[in-house]
Design a protein around this motif. Sequence first.
Motif, PDB file in Angstrom:
ATOM      1  N   GLN A 194      21.137   0.396  11.745  1.00  0.00           N
ATOM      2  CA  GLN A 194      21.435  -0.913  11.172  1.00  0.00           C
ATOM      3  C   GLN A 194      20.274  -1.282  10.259  1.00  0.00           C
ATOM      4  N   LEU A 195      20.611  -1.731   9.050  1.00  0.00           N
ATOM      5  CA  LEU A 195      19.581  -2.135   8.102  1.00  0.00           C
ATOM      6  C   LEU A 195      19.481  -3.651   8.110  1.00  0.00           C
ATOM      7  N   VAL A 196      18.270  -4.149   8.342  1.00  0.00           N
ATOM      8  CA  VAL A 196      18.088  -5.607   8.358  1.00  0.00           C
ATOM      9  C   VAL A 196      17.046  -5.971   7.312  1.00  0.00           C
ATOM     10  N   GLN A 197      17.433  -6.865   6.420  1.00  0.00           N
ATOM     11  CA  GLN A 197      16.503  -7.299   5.377  1.00  0.00           C
ATOM     12  C   GLN A 197      16.196  -8.781   5.571  1.00  0.00           C
ATOM     13  N   ASN A 198      14.973  -9.072   6.092  1.00  0.00           N
ATOM     14  CA  ASN A 198      14.567 -10.461   6.275  1.00  0.00           C
ATOM     15  C   ASN A 198      13.698 -10.943   5.127  1.00  0.00           C
ATOM     16  N   LYS A 199      13.018  -9.980   4.446  1.00  0.00           N
ATOM     17  CA  LYS A 199      12.214 -10.314   3.267  1.00  0.00           C
ATOM     18  C   LYS A 199      12.627  -9.374   2.155  1.00  0.00           C
ATOM     19  N   LEU A 200      12.442  -9.816   0.905  1.00  0.00           N
ATOM     20  CA  LEU A 200      12.869  -9.011  -0.235  1.00  0.00           C
ATOM     21  C   LEU A 200      12.196  -7.631  -0.249  1.00  0.00           C
ATOM     22  N   HIS A 201      10.915  -7.581   0.175  1.00  0.00           N
ATOM     23  CA  HIS A 201      10.171  -6.326   0.068  1.00  0.00           C
ATOM     24  C   HIS A 201      10.085  -5.561   1.381  1.00  0.00           C
ATOM     25  N   ARG A 202      10.889  -5.903   2.323  1.00  0.00           N
ATOM     26  CA  ARG A 202      10.823  -5.180   3.607  1.00  0.00           C
ATOM     27  C   ARG A 202      12.222  -4.981   4.179  1.00  0.00           C
TER      28      ARG A 202
END
Length: 449
Positions: free
Chosen positions: A385-393
Amino acid sequence: MRIADLTWLSKHVFFPLSDIKGRSHRRQYLREMSASQWWDAEKFQTWQIEQLRGAMSYAFAHVPYYTARYGAAGFKGTLQSWEDFRRLPFLRKEDIRRSGDGLISREFRRQDLVEARTGGSTGTALTLYFDRRCQELRNAAAMRSNQWAGWDVGMRVAAIWGNPPVADTLKKKLRNALLDRTIYLDTMDINQRSVHDFVMKWRRTKPKMIFGHSHSIYILAKYLEELGVRDLRPEGIISTSMMLLAPERRFIEQAFGCAVTDRYGCEEVGLIASECERHNGLHLNLDHVVVEFLREDGSPAKPGEDANIVVTDLINRGMPLIRYCLGDRGVPSDRICACGRGHPLMERVTGRQADFLKRPDGSLVAGVSLVERTLTAIPGIEQMQLVQNKLHRITVKLVKGGEFGDKSESALKRELRSVFGEAVVIEIQAVPALDQTGAGKYRFSICNV
Ligand SMILES: [Zn+2]
């Protein structure tokens, strides 16, 4: 040569020739299915239970998994009634993964079957096998539902999805010019430049139909609005692979000036349901699939009730899936469509979602289009599962299988960096299990930016 001439040639010459060369029965199946769509509901039901009886007896006799499991459940090889059928145990994704060759019919050699790896929209990797007749029947079913949206053989089309095939050889270029007749917009890479290139190609070739993932078509429509492009005018749009949200649908229909035909299916059993030209719910593809809508306790849901979708494949003898829990949810219907087709309706799919992730430059990446290059391509990834909480992480939550090693980790990071760029930190987090949504479904990608 004029476009209209090529369309005629493609339909009446190149397409039949390609079937003859490949010894395909696809056109015959399409003719049969074009006729059977007008059967009344009663004839369909009688026919379907016959098909189900055949599929069950076959699976019990030839597929080790069912011989053992159904034998233990008291099944004797002949299905007596729907009640009998509903007493049989479910098949879950874990069962498929654990079964090894046990789900493959003794009548087929594995190498003679078509292999497909899928991550679906659920983040669980599966390897599936289909026999050839099943492949051709599924092709025909897709073509019949394409026709409901206004498509015809030989028509020029535009496809909006990830990892489009690259026509790098003369043979592939010819095939695309004469047979597939498709221009692509890669959902792995949607930005102003790629949309501009796509518009240029469109104006040269004038496709009449759009095929694509629903949310990707929506993103394209947004870009067109931004760029002030108003001249892309197909005759129909077929939306697949994701939930088509009502506001997105309205926006798409306005942007392209035509109706969207929504469709629901999966790699495991192919087409499950499709709208017809009335766009009044989705007709279940009962020719090939038994579709059950069940409550948590396994009892059948009422029309209008949100329920778990359980499917049974009637045509794949190579690796039959019976009472398979897809992990999707949807709403059954008792309404009758005015088009006159005998296939019952379902109202809508409610539990299918794949979020779009963002690149630092603001361009978007469809989560589902990453499945093929990560989950199903790299050994040892059971679920992710891909989780993006910040634009660069981007955090990759990963359930590791036995084959997972250092090479898998570096391959995964390499793939994701090539998509999101070097500036994005890829963090891999091993977890014992993935979190589920309220609907009991895993999401492959979640974007919180
Ligand atoms: Zn209809």
